[in-house]
Design an enzyme around this catalytic site. Structure first.
Site, PDB file in Angstrom:
ATOM      1  N   LYS A  97      -1.749  -4.347  -1.822  1.00  0.00           N
ATOM      2  CA  LYS A  97      -2.454  -5.213  -2.768  1.00  0.00           C
ATOM      3  C   LYS A  97      -2.094  -6.673  -2.530  1.00  0.00           C
ATOM      4  O   LYS A  97      -2.986  -7.525  -2.389  1.00  0.00           O
ATOM      5  CB  LYS A  97      -2.115  -4.818  -4.205  1.00  0.00           C
ATOM      6  CG  LYS A  97      -2.822  -5.671  -5.255  1.00  0.00           C
ATOM      7  CD  LYS A  97      -2.519  -5.191  -6.663  1.00  0.00           C
ATOM      8  CE  LYS A  97      -1.112  -5.546  -7.077  1.00  0.00           C
ATOM      9  NZ  LYS A  97      -0.861  -5.253  -8.506  1.00  0.00           N
ATOM     10  N   ASP A 104      -6.155  -3.723  -7.632  1.00  0.00           N
ATOM     11  CA  ASP A 104      -5.259  -3.846  -8.776  1.00  0.00           C
ATOM     12  C   ASP A 104      -5.759  -2.923  -9.882  1.00  0.00           C
ATOM     13  O   ASP A 104      -6.660  -2.099  -9.660  1.00  0.00           O
ATOM     14  CB  ASP A 104      -5.147  -5.304  -9.239  1.00  0.00           C
ATOM     15  CG  ASP A 104      -6.404  -5.791  -9.952  1.00  0.00           C
ATOM     16  OD1 ASP A 104      -7.462  -5.119  -9.892  1.00  0.00           O
ATOM     17  OD2 ASP A 104      -6.328  -6.857 -10.595  1.00  0.00           O
TER      18      ASP A 104
END
Length: 263
Positions: free
Chosen positions: A154, A172
């Site tokens: 991420k 996310d």
């Protein structure tokens, strides 16, 4: 607050070999059917119309600053991070500065972002690795970024897409939630979700799509009670109706104001 632009000349260098989504364990290599692709791209187009200015809300002036800010943003609003980073970036200007940082001083500077001891350890470890293995520079390859302490896919995709202009999908909590509601995935594994979104959306749209999904998740498609009746994606979303459909009631749920303050 709009992030500062950085030199993007690296964006065109071997982009096809960096920042790519990977196939999750046990996932089929079969491409999605045409109907799913059409639906996904229609939603992506609608999101682009709803949020034409969507962007990363973290302030930075170079890849190292963005990497540090992204580590700090875990379990913290971008707005809070942006309040902390001016003093932080003024004191620590290079990877070597972070690598040699006094732990107590760094903890004090970032304390208000939460989990400051873990974040301090991650930042110092990340900086030491940069100095030891990458000449103090933030690498522009996902495979290299994820070897750094405190950096997962991420965070790596945020840095690749926003600092280097290399497409990446940032999975996310918002992107994961919306991808499931859109019917793009049934998985809770971020790597699998990344791969499944990548199969539906053209590569050049990955970074912008991530920002738009995050903005929509913060403003409208909330985790507990989405504002379905005030959603610009209502006609396209297979999950329409899980939140209030009455326009007046739904409008009360829509969050407005600076997106970086929303969670």
């Amino acid at each position: 607050m709009v992030s500062t632009s950085v030199n993007r000349t690296a964006a065109t260098r071997a982009a096809a070999s960096r920042g790519t989504a990977v196939r999750g364990k046990g996932q089929s290599s079969a491409p999605p059917d045409r109907a799913r692709v059409r639906q996904a791209r229609a939603i992506a187009k609608a999101l682009a119309e709803l949020y034409p200015d969507a962007h990363c809300e973290l302030n930075f002036s170079n890849p190292l600053e963005l990497l540090v800010a992204t580590i700090l943003s875990a379990q913290c609003t971008d707005q809070r991070v942006n309040m902390v980073t001016p003093a932080l970036f003024a004191k620590y200007r290079s990877a070597a500065d972070y690598a040699a940082a006094d732990r107590a001083e760094l903890e004090k500077l970032i304390a208000s972002t939460g989990f400051y001891r873990n974040k301090t350890a991650a930042i110092i470890g990340m900086a030491q690795a940069l100095c030891e293995r990458f000449g103090g520079e933030v690498p522009d390859r996902l495979d290299d970024l994820v070897t750094l302490p405190g950096v997962g896919r991420k965070t790596a995709n945020v840095v690749l897409g926003t600092a280097f202009g290399i497409p990446g999908i940032t999975v996310d909590t918002h992107v994961l939630r919306l991808a499931k509601r859109f019917g793009w995935t049934t998985s809770n594994d971020p790597v699998v979700v990344e791969q499944e979104i990548a199969a539906l959306i053209p590569r050049e749209e990955w970074t912008a799509l991530s920002h738009r999904m995050i903005w929509h998740g913060r403003r409208v498609c909330h985790a507990r009670k989405p504002a379905c009746g005030a959603c610009g994606l209502a006609r396209l979303c297979p999950s329409y109706g899980i939140g209030p459909t009455d326009p007046v009631e739904a409008a009360k749920l829509v969050k407005t104001g600076p997106v970086d303050a929303l969670r």
